[in-house]
Structures are given as C-alpha cells and as structure tokens.
Design a protein around this motif. Structure first.
Motif, PDB file in Angstrom:
ATOM      1  N   MET A  45       0.818  -1.214   0.000  1.00 17.05           N
ATOM      2  CA  MET A  45       0.000   0.000   0.000  1.00 17.05           C
ATOM      3  C   MET A  45       0.854   1.267   0.000  1.00 17.05           C
ATOM      4  SD  MET A  45      -3.338  -0.844   0.353  1.00 17.05           S
ATOM      5  CE  MET A  45      -4.204   0.300   1.417  1.00 17.05           C
ATOM      6  N   GLY A  46       2.173   1.122   0.049  1.00 19.85           N
ATOM      7  CA  GLY A  46       3.059   2.270   0.068  1.00 19.85           C
ATOM      8  C   GLY A  46       3.662   2.492   1.443  1.00 19.85           C
ATOM      9  N   VAL A  47       4.427   3.576   1.565  1.00 19.26           N
ATOM     10  CA  VAL A  47       5.117   3.868   2.815  1.00 19.26           C
ATOM     11  C   VAL A  47       5.438   5.355   2.864  1.00 19.26           C
ATOM     12  CG1 VAL A  47       7.448   3.444   1.914  1.00 19.26           C
ATOM     13  CG2 VAL A  47       6.981   3.049   4.340  1.00 19.26           C
ATOM     14  N   VAL A  48       5.603   5.868   4.075  1.00 15.55           N
ATOM     15  CA  VAL A  48       5.954   7.267   4.308  1.00 15.55           C
ATOM     16  C   VAL A  48       7.124   7.316   5.270  1.00 15.55           C
ATOM     17  CG1 VAL A  48       5.158   9.492   5.210  1.00 15.55           C
ATOM     18  CG2 VAL A  48       3.559   7.995   3.986  1.00 15.55           C
ATOM     19  N   PRO A  53       7.319  10.785  13.999  1.00 19.73           N
ATOM     20  CA  PRO A  53       6.384   9.660  13.775  1.00 19.73           C
ATOM     21  C   PRO A  53       4.946  10.105  13.600  1.00 19.73           C
ATOM     22  CG  PRO A  53       7.217   9.674  16.033  1.00 19.73           C
ATOM     23  CD  PRO A  53       8.046  10.649  15.276  1.00 19.73           C
ATOM     24  N   ARG A  54       4.558  11.207  14.224  1.00 15.45           N
ATOM     25  CA  ARG A  54       3.182  11.682  14.061  1.00 15.45           C
ATOM     26  C   ARG A  54       2.953  12.218  12.657  1.00 15.45           C
ATOM     27  NH1 ARG A  54       3.866  14.888  19.645  1.00 15.45           N
ATOM     28  NH2 ARG A  54       5.778  15.281  18.503  1.00 15.45           N
ATOM     29  N   ALA A  55       3.967  12.853  12.100  1.00 15.53           N
ATOM     30  CA  ALA A  55       3.850  13.331  10.724  1.00 15.53           C
ATOM     31  C   ALA A  55       3.848  12.167   9.743  1.00 15.53           C
ATOM     32  CB  ALA A  55       4.998  14.288  10.414  1.00 15.53           C
ATOM     33  N   ALA A  56       4.693  11.166   9.994  1.00 16.26           N
ATOM     34  CA  ALA A  56       4.677   9.974   9.143  1.00 16.26           C
ATOM     35  C   ALA A  56       3.307   9.306   9.187  1.00 16.26           C
ATOM     36  CB  ALA A  56       5.771   9.000   9.578  1.00 16.26           C
ATOM     37  N   ALA A  57       2.704   9.262  10.372  1.00 15.67           N
ATOM     38  CA  ALA A  57       1.375   8.672  10.508  1.00 15.67           C
ATOM     39  C   ALA A  57       0.333   9.461   9.723  1.00 15.67           C
ATOM     40  CB  ALA A  57       0.987   8.599  11.982  1.00 15.67           C
ATOM     41  N   GLY A  59       0.834  11.050   6.893  1.00 20.71           N
ATOM     42  CA  GLY A  59       0.962  10.639   5.502  1.00 20.71           C
ATOM     43  C   GLY A  59       0.395   9.261   5.250  1.00 20.71           C
ATOM     44  N   ALA A  60       0.650   8.337   6.185  1.00 21.87           N
ATOM     45  CA  ALA A  60       0.127   6.976   6.032  1.00 21.87           C
ATOM     46  C   ALA A  60      -1.398   6.977   6.038  1.00 21.87           C
ATOM     47  CB  ALA A  60       0.670   6.082   7.142  1.00 21.87           C
ATOM     48  N   GLU A  61      -1.992   7.884   6.813  1.00 20.56           N
ATOM     49  CA  GLU A  61      -3.451   7.992   6.829  1.00 20.56           C
ATOM     50  C   GLU A  61      -3.987   8.357   5.447  1.00 20.56           C
ATOM     51  OE1 GLU A  61      -6.729  10.990   8.810  1.00 20.56           O
ATOM     52  OE2 GLU A  61      -5.065  10.307  10.075  1.00 20.56           O
ATOM     53  N   MET A  62      -3.296   9.254   4.749  1.00 26.36           N
ATOM     54  CA  MET A  62      -3.727   9.626   3.402  1.00 26.36           C
ATOM     55  C   MET A  62      -3.614   8.437   2.444  1.00 26.36           C
ATOM     56  SD  MET A  62      -4.648  12.725   3.902  1.00 26.36           S
ATOM     57  CE  MET A  62      -4.944  12.337   5.652  1.00 26.36           C
ATOM     58  N   GLY A 580      13.112  10.502  13.680  1.00 31.26           N
ATOM     59  CA  GLY A 580      12.339  10.197  12.498  1.00 31.26           C
ATOM     60  C   GLY A 580      11.744   8.807  12.540  1.00 31.26           C
ATOM     61  N   ALA A 581      10.779   8.577  11.641  1.00 34.49           N
ATOM     62  CA  ALA A 581      10.069   7.305  11.633  1.00 34.49           C
ATOM     63  C   ALA A 581       9.503   7.045  10.249  1.00 34.49           C
ATOM     64  CB  ALA A 581       8.933   7.326  12.662  1.00 34.49           C
ATOM     65  N   THR A 582       9.132   5.799  10.019  1.00 34.15           N
ATOM     66  CA  THR A 582       8.412   5.422   8.816  1.00 34.15           C
ATOM     67  C   THR A 582       7.050   4.879   9.225  1.00 34.15           C
ATOM     68  OG1 THR A 582       9.256   3.147   8.787  1.00 34.15           O
ATOM     69  CG2 THR A 582      10.583   4.817   7.697  1.00 34.15           C
ATOM     70  N   ALA A 583       6.110   4.936   8.292  1.00 39.95           N
ATOM     71  CA  ALA A 583       4.764   4.448   8.574  1.00 39.95           C
ATOM     72  C   ALA A 583       4.147   3.925   7.288  1.00 39.95           C
ATOM     73  CB  ALA A 583       3.890   5.550   9.166  1.00 39.95           C
ATOM     74  N   SER A 584       3.338   2.897   7.415  1.00 39.36           N
ATOM     75  CA  SER A 584       2.632   2.320   6.278  1.00 39.36           C
ATOM     76  C   SER A 584       1.136   2.349   6.567  1.00 39.36           C
ATOM     77  CB  SER A 584       3.096   0.878   6.034  1.00 39.36           C
ATOM     78  OG  SER A 584       4.473   0.845   5.706  1.00 39.36           O
ATOM     79  N   PRO A 585       0.302   2.326   5.520  1.00 38.52           N
ATOM     80  CA  PRO A 585      -1.152   2.330   5.725  1.00 38.52           C
ATOM     81  C   PRO A 585      -1.624   1.133   6.541  1.00 38.52           C
ATOM     82  CG  PRO A 585      -0.602   2.750   3.426  1.00 38.52           C
ATOM     83  CD  PRO A 585       0.665   2.341   4.098  1.00 38.52           C
TER      84      PRO A 585
END
Length: 585
Positions: A45-48, A53-57, A59-62, A580-585
């Motif tokens: 589904m992609g990744v951000v 981490p809150r900002a990465a989240a 993007g993952a929400e979108m 920093g952090a990464t997040a996925s949907p």
C-alpha cells in the motif's frame, strides 16, 4: 551542545541546528471533512518516512484513504508544521520532486521570494553589511512563503483526495495537542532568543518563568488549528489574500527587530513554479533532483558523475580512499555551486553546462586516489558568465525532508524549510515566518562584481535542498531520498545513494553510517562513528586539517527491495540520529 562545533570549525557553512522530532501519534479525532471511501488493501500500500512519527502517521493515513504520494507528502508537511515548528511549515517554502512508476519526473519550486521593496543593499545598514546573526531575527529576513502554493499546484496535478482531507491530521494535532519531544526541547533551549521573540510564540513554548517548556509537555496551538481550518475550507488563496496576508505584511513591517516593508501585493503575487528537474546517469541508474534555484541537485549529480570512473564498490564503505574521493568530488561541486548557481529567472545559471558529461569528466580528471586537489577553484562550464563574482557558502539550518510512495508506485520527495531554527522568530496564525532571505549573499558584491545570489525584488534565494529520486536500469523506482542540514544536505544525500547503490547497504544502514565531507579549510569526519578512526589515513592522503566532530544529521529515504518472482516491496528509512520514523497504511 554537540552541534555547536560548527561555529568554531566553519561559522558560515556547516552550522546544523538541532531539529526536533517527537514521540508516537496522539489519539486522533475524526477528520474534519469526509474522505472518500478507501479502496481495498493491496499487497503493498506504500510507505511514508518523515522526521517525526506523528507526521509519518499523517501521511500513512492519506495512503490508507486512497491518496497519492503527493497527498501524503502534503499531509506530512502540514503535520510537521505542528510538531516540528522549528524546521518547516506554511510560513516557509520547499522543493518537491514527484516521480511516476512510468518514469515521469516533475519538480515544483515553492521557494520563498523577496518582496518588491528588496534591493541588493537590503542587508546593508548604516553603510555596513549585517552579520548573519544580526540579519536573522525579525522582518528583514522574511521571504514570501511558498509551501502552500507549491502544495496546491502539486495537488492539482497529482492529488487524489479532496484538498480539505489533507489537513485533518494537522488540525487534530494542533487542536488536541502534542507532546514536546527531546529534539524540540533542545532546540527551544538553544535558540530561545529566536523561538521566543514573538509574544504568541512565547505563550506557546515557554513557561511563566520564561524557560522553554520541558520534554513531554502537551502543547495546543488553537491559532494554527484555526489557520488550517480556513485554508482547508477555502484553499491556498485564503493564505495569500485577505486577513492572513494582511497579518503577515503587518508583522514583517512592525517587527520588534529589523522591520521591513512587505505588502499584501507581495503575498498575492506569489506563484509556485513548475521547473524542469535535473537528471543524469550514475553508472546504470537514472538520478533526478531539483534544479535551480536549488543548488543541491546539481551538486549531487556533479559529485556522482565525478566519482563514476572510480570503483567505489570494490573499495567499500570502510575505505579511507573511497571517502577521500567522495570529499574531493564534493569540494569541486561546492566550488561550482558558490560560483554559478542562483535563481535562473534572474541570473544566467549554466545548468546544462554544469551537468554536461564532458564537463564533469574534465572536473573528475582533477581528482587523484593518492593526493588532494591543491586548487578547488570553480570550473568554467558552457554558458557561464564573467559578469558575476564568486561568493562563499551561506549558513542554512532549519529544514526537514520527507517522502512517500503510494500503492501505484508513484513517489514524492519533498524538502521543506523555514531556514534557521524557528525562522525569523515572527509568528502569525500559530506558525513561524521564515528567515529565508538570509540565504542570499548579504553582501551583494565581491571583488568589484555583483554576486549571482544577491537579493533582488521577486528573486528566490539559492538553496542546498536536494530531494532526489533514482530509477534502476529496469525503469523501476529504486530510491527516494533527501536530507536536512543546510550545507550538509548534498553530502548526506550522496552518502545514501552511494551506500545503497555501490555498497549494497540497506537505505537504513546507508543513512546510519558516518560521513566524511568537506568544510571550509578542513575535512570533517563524523565523531562517534567508525569513520573517526580514518583521520590519520585521510591526513596521509594530503588532507592537512582533518577534524572529527559530532554532527546532528537528519536524512530520510525509501527504497524498493526486489523479491522473488519479480515481486518486491517498499522499505522506509529514517536517520537514527533524529527522532524520524516510517509508517505504512
């Protein structure tokens, strides 16, 4: 603090402010506007990846809602405005590079712009050129912000979600509150004079005793939530026209320090620009980045091109010779940067000549595996003009990079900034205004000639920001990367590219490894890493001053990791030096 080293080593080039990140996302309330129904989940589904981490989240929400990589990147930019206010936001600007799965690359210029009243002697007061530290606080350093015009242009081209939906996570963070992270707390302490210059900012981030709020304190920013609500409902025009534009012009014109003229017409007249990306080949890979007024993309391409004739893969990341070669190529590229790069709408920037393979090969011929270059003067690429003087590097500090890949395999690589930590220190509507005009040469002349990067009305200052995308020989996106830290940005990005492509490191490991890079009058080696042991070997190669120094770097990347049967997946990477952090949907 560890990052103060740069003032003693290179006061005008390498000063890297601490840039705060934060803990895990707050509990979210519903998005203020309805989003379209999300499509069914796919295998990837992609990744951000982002500096918080809150900002990465966000993007993952979108992405989860069916948004594009551009949608996700915009949501990240807005969320970072809340939780990383010292580094970027709608009061600043940025550069965005988008890349489609089919190989189409576009770049968007949201760099801040000098007001109509600006003249080359803008930073000359009582016959003397202001120092950088004196020029930063207050109104004189503020450029017309570009991030929202950039976001609107990019969203119109490749957004999938309604504009208002992109603001949901940022509105929640601003209204419900967020916890101050260690990095934000340390930056508030270090830059308290700027962070607390404006009474509205002091009320947000400082206690009754005048001290910065400690780590973990919950901060609510209702003014910013209201600003976002208005822009979400009415579009970017509501930032550049009407009450918000009047507030910005009034704040700049009546600033307690360095008041300067900025008009509502300056705000209304700002436009983001679609620029041609700069692209080149590095071995079998296609590398694309932002062109002028960014200098970063050309610096990255030149450095990689000058290194192509060397077998870096065989040398490996533990080789002093490899790092010596990288630093030598960067020295040459930095010399060209200082001489030939500026806003192409105002100066004859020889972009084609600077990235011409024959020119790059000639510059590469100056590099030796066994000795240092004695004279790193700029070259003379085709199209270069003798009209302008060479000027030195300029300090750049408060920046952030983030990236997203969506379910369709399209990518967004976005670097955003307010320049110094907390920008000019002026606050309007809950956000800081940038001090981007100090990225111009404060002294407009050198050796009797004007400099290309001097300030002029309507001009955009040169930048080091280097958002990149890399395609593999099969045409598939291989790497999306960028960094924060002013002068250190191109070397950080180059390190990630070489680490992943030449040394077969994961993007995470490529970011985590140390760095060796040129500094004015020295070669800087990151202290606390295995590379610090290379100092004697680098000295033996002819680097007379090699200094091991701590560096608070901040890079983010996403890579495509191939799998069996032609399958693969996206993996995000964030700098372990940051939060920093990464997040996925």
């Amino acid at each position: 603090m560890a990052f103060r080293f740069v003032r003693s080593l290179a006061p005008a080039a390498l000063f890297v402010f601490a840039q705060a990140c934060a803990p895990l996302p707050n509990a979210a309330r519903p998005v203020t506007a309805l989003a379209p129904e999300a499509p069914p989940a796919s295998e990837d589904m992609g990744v951000v990846t982002a500096a918080d981490p809150r900002a990465a989240a966000a993007g993952a929400e979108m992405l989860r809602l069916g948004g594009s990589a551009t949608d996700a990147a915009i949501a990240v930019m807005l969320a970072l405005n809340v939780v990383e206010p010292q580094s970027s936001g709608i009061g600043g600007g940025g550069f965005l590079v988008t890349a489609s799965a089919a190989g189409d690359v576009q770049s968007f210029d949201g760099r801040e712009m000098a007001p109509a009243a600006a003249t080359p002697d803008w930073f000359i007061v009582d016959g003397k050129v202001l120092s950088h530290s004196d020029a930063v606080p207050g109104g004189r350093s503020v450029g017309v912000p570009g991030n929202l015009r950039l976001a609107a242009m990019a969203h119109e081209r490749s957004g999938k979600l309604p504009w208002r939906v992109l603001f949901g996570p940022a509105i929640r963070l601003a209204a419900d509150g967020f916890a101050i992270s260690p990095r934000l707390a340390s930056t508030l302490a270090f830059a308290s004079d700027i962070a607390g210059l404006d009474p509205a900012a002091r009320a947000l981030y400082f206690g009754a005793d005048g001290a910065p709020l400690p780590v973990g304190t919950m901060v609510r920013n209702p003014a910013l939530a209201a600003t976002f609500e208005k822009i979400a409902a009415n579009g970017a025009d509501s930032f550049y026209l009407g009450d918000n534009a009047k507030a910005i012009a009034a704040k700049v014109g009546t600033a307690p320090r360095n008041p300067a003229p900025m008009s509502t017409a300056d705000l209304a007249g700002y436009t983001a620009k679609s620029r041609d990306p700069v692209c080149g080949r590095y071995r079998v890979w296609r590398v694309c980045s932002m062109g002028p007024p960014s200098a970063g993309g050309i610096t990255v391409l030149q450095t990689l091109g000058e290194l192509e004739r060397f077998d870096l893969k065989a040398m490996g990341p533990a080789s002093p010779t490899a790092w010596h070669l990288i630093a030598e190529a960067e020295r040459l590229a930095f010399a060209d940067r200082d001489a030939w790069l500026a806003d192409p709408d105002f100066a004859p920037v020889p972009t084609a000549g600077l990235i011409d393979p024959a020119y790059i090969a000639a510059r590469s011929a100056l590099i030796s595996e066994t000795a240092t270059i004695t004279d790193t003067a700029p070259g003379k690429p085709a199209g270069a003009s003798d009209k302008f003087a060479v000027a030195g590097p300029i300090p750049e500090h408060g920046t952030t990079h983030f990236a997203a890949v969506d379910r369709w395999g399209n990518a967004a690589s976005y670097t955003s900034t307010v320049e110094s930590a907390f920008g000019s220190g002026l606050m309007v509507g809950g956000y800081y205004l940038n001090n981007e005009l100090t990225d111009f040469n404060l002294d407009p002349n050198r050796n009797g000639k004007p400099t290309m990067n001097r300030i002029e009305a309507g001009k955009r200052p040169r930048s080091s920001m280097s958002p990149v995308v890399v395609y593999g020989p099969d045409g598939h996106l291989r790497l999306i990367a960028g960094a924060a830290g002013g002068y250190t940005i191109p070397p950080q990005v180059i390190r990630v590219i070489i680490g992943t492509l030449d040394w077969n490191l994961s993007a995470r490991d490529a970011i985590a490894q140390g760095i060796v890079m040129p500094a004015p009058g020295a070669l800087a080696v990151e202290a606390g890493t295995p590379l610090a042991a290379m100092v004697p070997a680098l000295q033996a190669l002819g680097h007379t001053r090699v200094v091991a120094v701590p560096m608070r770097l901040k890079a983010n990347a996403i890579e495509w990791v191939p799998g069996e049967n032609g399958k693969g997946h996206w993996v995000g990477a964030a700098d372990p030096r940051s939060e920093g952090a990464t997040a996925s949907p």
